[in-house]
Write a protein that holds these residues in place. Structure first.
Motif, short mmCIF file in Angstrom:
data_model
loop_
_atom_site.label_atom_id
_atom_site.label_comp_id
_atom_site.label_asym_id
_atom_site.label_seq_id
_atom_site.Cartn_x
_atom_site.Cartn_y
_atom_site.Cartn_z
N ALA A 273 0.93 -1.12 -0.27
CA ALA A 273 -0.10 0.28 -0.35
C ALA A 273 0.96 1.36 0.00
O ALA A 273 0.80 2.58 -0.97
CB ALA A 273 -1.13 -0.13 1.10
N VAL A 274 1.81 1.19 1.05
CA VAL A 274 3.07 2.38 0.92
C VAL A 274 3.77 2.69 -0.23
O VAL A 274 3.20 3.56 -1.18
CB VAL A 274 4.17 1.95 1.84
CG1 VAL A 274 4.63 3.47 1.66
CG2 VAL A 274 3.50 2.76 3.62
N GLY A 275 3.52 0.91 -1.31
CA GLY A 275 4.35 1.17 -2.48
C GLY A 275 3.06 2.48 -3.05
O GLY A 275 3.75 3.00 -4.40
N PHE A 276 1.98 1.55 -3.10
CA PHE A 276 1.18 2.93 -4.42
C PHE A 276 0.99 3.85 -4.25
O PHE A 276 0.80 4.60 -4.82
CB PHE A 276 0.05 1.77 -3.93
CG PHE A 276 -1.21 2.01 -5.17
CD1 PHE A 276 -1.15 1.50 -6.10
CD2 PHE A 276 -2.57 2.23 -4.31
CE1 PHE A 276 -2.38 2.08 -6.94
CE2 PHE A 276 -3.38 2.77 -4.73
CZ PHE A 276 -3.14 2.70 -6.30
N PHE A 277 0.42 3.80 -2.74
CA PHE A 277 0.37 6.04 -2.51
C PHE A 277 1.60 6.51 -2.70
O PHE A 277 1.35 7.80 -2.98
CB PHE A 277 0.24 5.75 -1.36
CG PHE A 277 -1.58 5.16 -0.88
CD1 PHE A 277 -2.67 5.44 -1.86
CD2 PHE A 277 -1.67 4.28 0.31
CE1 PHE A 277 -3.44 5.16 -1.41
CE2 PHE A 277 -2.87 3.87 0.24
CZ PHE A 277 -4.05 4.92 -0.47
N LEU A 278 2.84 5.57 -2.83
CA LEU A 278 4.13 6.51 -3.37
C LEU A 278 4.05 6.57 -4.55
O LEU A 278 5.12 7.20 -5.41
CB LEU A 278 5.26 5.96 -3.06
CG LEU A 278 5.88 6.15 -1.36
CD1 LEU A 278 6.69 5.21 -0.39
CD2 LEU A 278 6.06 7.51 -1.08
N ARG A 279 3.51 6.09 -5.86
CA ARG A 279 3.21 5.93 -6.79
C ARG A 279 1.77 7.18 -7.79
O ARG A 279 1.99 7.38 -8.80
CB ARG A 279 3.44 4.97 -7.86
CG ARG A 279 4.17 3.40 -6.87
CD ARG A 279 5.45 4.34 -8.22
NE ARG A 279 5.09 3.81 -9.90
CZ ARG A 279 5.10 3.83 -10.65
NH1 ARG A 279 6.66 5.39 -10.71
NH2 ARG A 279 4.98 3.24 -12.16
N ILE A 280 0.44 7.05 -6.54
CA ILE A 280 -0.96 7.30 -7.49
C ILE A 280 -0.91 8.00 -6.18
O ILE A 280 -1.52 7.83 -4.73
CB ILE A 280 -1.47 5.97 -7.26
CG1 ILE A 280 -1.24 5.17 -8.36
CG2 ILE A 280 -2.72 6.60 -7.98
CD1 ILE A 280 -0.99 6.01 -9.91
N GLY A 281 -1.37 9.43 -6.63
CA GLY A 281 -2.09 10.18 -5.26
C GLY A 281 -1.21 11.52 -4.93
O GLY A 281 -0.34 11.67 -5.45
N PRO A 282 -2.42 12.02 -4.33
CA PRO A 282 -1.22 13.61 -4.16
C PRO A 282 0.12 13.38 -3.06
O PRO A 282 0.65 13.89 -3.59
CB PRO A 282 -2.11 14.21 -3.17
CG PRO A 282 -2.94 13.40 -2.43
CD PRO A 282 -2.84 12.13 -3.65
N THR A 283 0.24 11.77 -2.39
CA THR A 283 1.26 12.00 -1.46
C THR A 283 2.53 11.69 -2.98
O THR A 283 3.65 11.82 -1.91
CB THR A 283 1.58 10.81 -0.48
OG1 THR A 283 -0.02 10.49 -0.09
CG2 THR A 283 2.29 10.42 0.23
N ALA A 284 2.35 10.91 -3.46
CA ALA A 284 3.26 10.70 -4.55
C ALA A 284 3.67 12.15 -5.30
O ALA A 284 5.70 12.77 -5.48
CB ALA A 284 2.87 10.28 -6.12
N PHE A 285 3.06 13.08 -5.32
CA PHE A 285 4.12 14.15 -6.06
C PHE A 285 4.41 14.96 -4.76
O PHE A 285 5.37 15.54 -5.14
CB PHE A 285 2.78 15.23 -6.61
CG PHE A 285 2.88 16.60 -6.75
CD1 PHE A 285 4.26 16.47 -8.00
CD2 PHE A 285 2.88 17.98 -6.28
CE1 PHE A 285 3.99 17.73 -8.47
CE2 PHE A 285 3.50 18.90 -6.40
CZ PHE A 285 4.12 18.52 -7.84
N ALA A 286 4.30 15.19 -3.18
CA ALA A 286 4.76 15.63 -2.27
C ALA A 286 5.71 15.19 -2.19
O ALA A 286 6.67 15.79 -1.66
CB ALA A 286 3.78 15.60 -0.97
#
Length: 272
Positions: free
Chosen positions: A217-230
């Motif tokens: 899940a962490v890997g996914f959110f580091l690729r997709i969504g606002p956290t990835a850009f931040a």
């Protein structure tokens, strides 16, 4: 986020992540396809246009559910279209084109227009929805899904709180631009669609599975969504804060070997 953003890096990332994005949207896809199959009952060899087809999951699901259908998927992203075509292989019932649904006028007379979360990114939603309507046969249905309020989607609201910043315009192009049902009903009416109605869908947004669902899940959110850009733009202590916060958010939703969040969408139907 605007429609044109999908033609570049965002689309390329989603093309690389189609397995995990398909997983998060699987219940939406199931509900959308069931609604479409019901609307097309009795229609022989229907022609379907899938707007913002992404990596092709909904188009392929429609071909499975309606074996005599011909499905055309269009998307701004060359990478996503290539992924969709690769998944379809030599199945002649599905074809995929790089095109902007808001301006595409090459074909018409479709028996149904479909979209899984693909209609919320147009700069001029009314104009785009009117162009899409012109692609439909008279009396043909439009069936699409979109998110309901961020507060009902804690994976999104949690990530937004983590990233911080000013509250976005709730109607600006982006994942939650169609969250307000009354607003969307007005857009559809202005674009010439009639008998529009929305059905709420509550579902489980599965962000992490496998041997280490938290890492998944962490890997996914580091690729997709606002956290990835931040995370790409953060440095030093801010980067460490974001990563720790993301890890905590994910761990808080680890249930029975999966990282899963409650989620909420609309299934919209309207008629050309």
């Amino acid at each position: 986020m605007q429609a044109s953003d999908w033609a570049g890096a965002i689309g390329e990332t989603w093309a690389e992540e189609w397995v995990r994005t398909d997983r998060t949207f699987a219940p939406v896809d199931e509900a959308l396809v069931a609604t479409i199959a019901a609307r097309l009952a009795g229609v022989d060899a229907p022609r379907i246009l899938d707007v913002g087809c992404g990596a092709g999951r909904t188009s392929l699901s429609l071909a499975d559910a309606l074996p005599d259908a011909q499905v055309t998927g269009i998307d701004l992203s060359p990478a996503l279209v290539a992924a969709a075509q690769g998944r379809a292989g030599d199945d002649s019932r599905c074809r995929f084109l790089v095109a902007d649904a808001g301006t595409w006028t090459e074909e018409g007379g479709f028996d149904l227009i479909a979209s899984r979360h693909g209609v919320m990114f147009f700069d001029d939603a009314v104009a785009a929805l009117a162009t899409i309507r012109a692609r439909a046969a008279r009396g043909a249905p439009l069936v699409f899904s979109c998110f309901r309020a961020p507060s009902l989607n804690p994976w999104a609201s949690g990530l937004a709180r983590l990233v911080g910043g000013p509250a976005p315009d709730p109607f600006a192009p982006g994942p939650f631009a169609f969250a307000d049902a009354q607003h969307v009903a007005g857009l559809l009416a202005a674009a010439g669609w009639r008998a529009a109605h929305a059905t709420p869908l509550d579902f489980t947004y599965v962000a992490g599975v496998g041997a280490d669902p938290v890492a998944d899940a962490v890997g996914f959110f580091l690729r997709i969504g606002p956290t990835a850009f931040a995370m790409r733009t953060a440095e030093g202590g801010e980067r460490e804060r974001l990563r720790a916060g993301l890890d905590a958010l994910v761990r808080d939703h680890l249930i029975d070997g999966e990282v899963a969040f409650p989620a909420a969408a609309w299934i919209w139907s309207a008629t050309a």
